[in-house]
Enzyme design. Structure first.
Site, PDB file in Angstrom:
ATOM      1  N   GLU A  49     -42.198 -41.234 -96.899  1.00  0.00           N
ATOM      2  CA  GLU A  49     -42.297 -41.971 -98.497  1.00  0.00           C
ATOM      3  C   GLU A  49     -42.668 -42.878 -98.591  1.00  0.00           C
ATOM      4  OE1 GLU A  49     -40.657 -40.655-103.019  1.00  0.00           O
ATOM      5  OE2 GLU A  49     -40.935 -38.988-101.661  1.00  0.00           O
TER       6      GLU A  49
ATOM      7  N   GLY B  72     -41.450 -30.980-109.493  1.00  0.00           N
ATOM      8  CA  GLY B  72     -41.166 -30.206-111.599  1.00  0.00           C
ATOM      9  C   GLY B  72     -42.033 -29.835-111.959  1.00  0.00           C
TER      10      GLY B  72
ATOM     11  N   HIS C 278     -46.702 -34.926-102.172  1.00  0.00           N
ATOM     12  CA  HIS C 278     -44.950 -34.166-102.753  1.00  0.00           C
ATOM     13  C   HIS C 278     -46.083 -34.013-104.229  1.00  0.00           C
ATOM     14  CE1 HIS C 278     -42.265 -34.363-100.354  1.00  0.00           C
ATOM     15  NE2 HIS C 278     -42.497 -35.034 -99.688  1.00  0.00           N
TER      16      HIS C 278
ATOM     17  N   ASP D 124     -36.448 -31.061 -96.233  1.00  0.00           N
ATOM     18  CA  ASP D 124     -37.483 -32.317 -97.113  1.00  0.00           C
ATOM     19  C   ASP D 124     -36.428 -32.695 -97.938  1.00  0.00           C
ATOM     20  OD1 ASP D 124     -39.689 -32.929 -98.436  1.00  0.00           O
ATOM     21  OD2 ASP D 124     -38.779 -31.342-100.270  1.00  0.00           O
TER      22      ASP D 124
ATOM     23  N   GLY E 185     -46.451 -30.788-105.767  1.00  0.00           N
ATOM     24  CA  GLY E 185     -47.312 -29.451-105.770  1.00  0.00           C
ATOM     25  C   GLY E 185     -47.349 -28.752-106.552  1.00  0.00           C
ATOM     26  N   SER E 186     -46.692 -28.305-107.557  1.00  0.00           N
ATOM     27  CA  SER E 186     -46.148 -27.325-108.261  1.00  0.00           C
ATOM     28  C   SER E 186     -46.806 -27.515-109.544  1.00  0.00           C
ATOM     29  CB  SER E 186     -44.697 -27.693-108.534  1.00  0.00           C
ATOM     30  OG  SER E 186     -44.431 -26.333-107.424  1.00  0.00           O
TER      31      SER E 186
ATOM     32  N   VAL F 260     -45.196 -27.026-102.375  1.00  0.00           N
ATOM     33  CA  VAL F 260     -44.600 -26.500-103.476  1.00  0.00           C
ATOM     34  C   VAL F 260     -43.351 -25.934-103.610  1.00  0.00           C
ATOM     35  CG1 VAL F 260     -45.530 -23.982-104.659  1.00  0.00           C
ATOM     36  CG2 VAL F 260     -47.401 -25.329-103.216  1.00  0.00           C
ATOM     37  N   SER F 261     -42.582 -26.392-104.500  1.00  0.00           N
ATOM     38  CA  SER F 261     -41.322 -25.595-104.642  1.00  0.00           C
ATOM     39  C   SER F 261     -41.054 -24.998-106.196  1.00  0.00           C
ATOM     40  CB  SER F 261     -40.350 -27.287-104.952  1.00  0.00           C
ATOM     41  OG  SER F 261     -38.479 -26.921-105.220  1.00  0.00           O
ATOM     42  N   THR F 262     -41.093 -25.598-107.346  1.00  0.00           N
ATOM     43  CA  THR F 262     -40.802 -25.006-108.673  1.00  0.00           C
ATOM     44  C   THR F 262     -41.429 -24.077-108.894  1.00  0.00           C
ATOM     45  OG1 THR F 262     -39.884 -27.322-108.683  1.00  0.00           O
ATOM     46  CG2 THR F 262     -40.510 -25.228-110.843  1.00  0.00           C
TER      47      THR F 262
END
Length: 289
Positions: A134, A181, A208, A82, A210-211, A231-233
């Protein structure tokens, strides 16, 4: 089982109107937690790592762990790099066995973004590795990439068409108002812009940031053409908080099997909620090609 290119995975999702969640993983444990969560819901899944995680764990080690998890749980898994700005790291990950890479040149001019993206497309597409790029700038923090809210720019639909045509990129992440974030306020998602881009661009789109976006908003994004949801954070916070809670309640219980089990439970719960959110539950159909 080998890892899957995310190109056919996302094309299938786009065609059938559901999404696939791409979860950022930061440790070998979290790789297995995410895949187990997907297996419980018979869902395909994408694992993704930042540049920092690759440098910390090693590209080849990540590939081997992701492959082992895919084999153990019998789930189609894509592995994505990513937000990468380093061409040499992209080559390293492709050689190691990553099935998808993102070249992030969105901080440059349109023409420079095209040039840098096309360079990666020329490298990776013939190897059946998905390429993501992007257009516009998504605000917030992603690893060591920081975009101030004032500098965030939404993608222009007509430029999206030209960008895909000039680069041949098979997956596009247009900036549409989300941020990396956890949001300080409500996300300002431009649904009309998503719909316009999806109507005139043939490739699957990526959401991008998505959290912490409300489920109903993510579902609307997916219905409009967003096939991949990052989804990361939220995931990282969920299992980290579970560990913190363990030591707050049991400060002397230092057995990793105890606190990591709680982290795993929290991670799987989060994975399940996001998979249900995008509608990929029960979509585990193999092969994709």
């Amino acid at each position: 089982m080998t890892l899957y290119s995310t190109t056919p995975m996302l094309n299938k999702a786009k065609k059938e109107g559901y999404g696939i969640v791409a979860f950022n993983v930061h440790s070998f444990d979290s790789i297995f937690w995410v895949v187990e969560g997907a297996a419980q819901l018979y869902s395909p899944v994408i694992l993704q790592t930042t540049m920092g995680t690759v440098k910390s764990l090693g590209a080849k080690n990540i590939v081997e762990a992701a492959t082992a998890a895919s084999n153990y749980f019998d789930v189609p898994v894509g592995l994505h790099l990513d937000h990468c700005t380093d061409y040499e790291l992209i080559k390293q990950c492709v050689r190691a066995g990553y099935t998808s890479v993102m070249i992030d040149a969105s901080m440059h001019s349109f023409d420079e973004n095209v040039t840098r993206t096309k360079e990666v497309v020329d490298l990776a597409k013939s190897l059946h590795v998905n390429i993501e790029a992007e257009l516009g700038k998504v605000g917030g923090v992603e690893d060591d990439i920081v975009v101030d809210e004032k500098d965030a720019q939404k993608a222009v639909p007509e430029e999206c068409v030209a960008f895909v045509e000039q680069t041949g990129v098979p997956t596009l992440a247009p900036a549409i108002g989300t941020a990396h974030g956890i949001y300080k306020g409500d996300p300002d998602i431009d649904f009309d812009r998503i719909q316009k881009i999806a109507e005139i661009v043939d490739v699957p789109l990526v959401l991008h940031g998505g959290s912490a976006v409300p489920d109903k908003d993510v579902r609307q994004c997916v219905s409009l053409g967003m096939a991949k949801v990052n989804v990361s954070t939220e995931l990282k916070n969920a299992y980290s908080q579970a560990i913190a809670d363990h030591f707050k309640e049991y400060p002397d219980q230092l057995d990793p099997r105890q606190y990591l089990q709680k982290a795993k439970d929290a991670a799987i719960e989060m994975v399940a909620s996001k998979i249900k959110m995008v509608g990929s539950e029960g979509k585990l159909v193999k092969p994709f090609v």
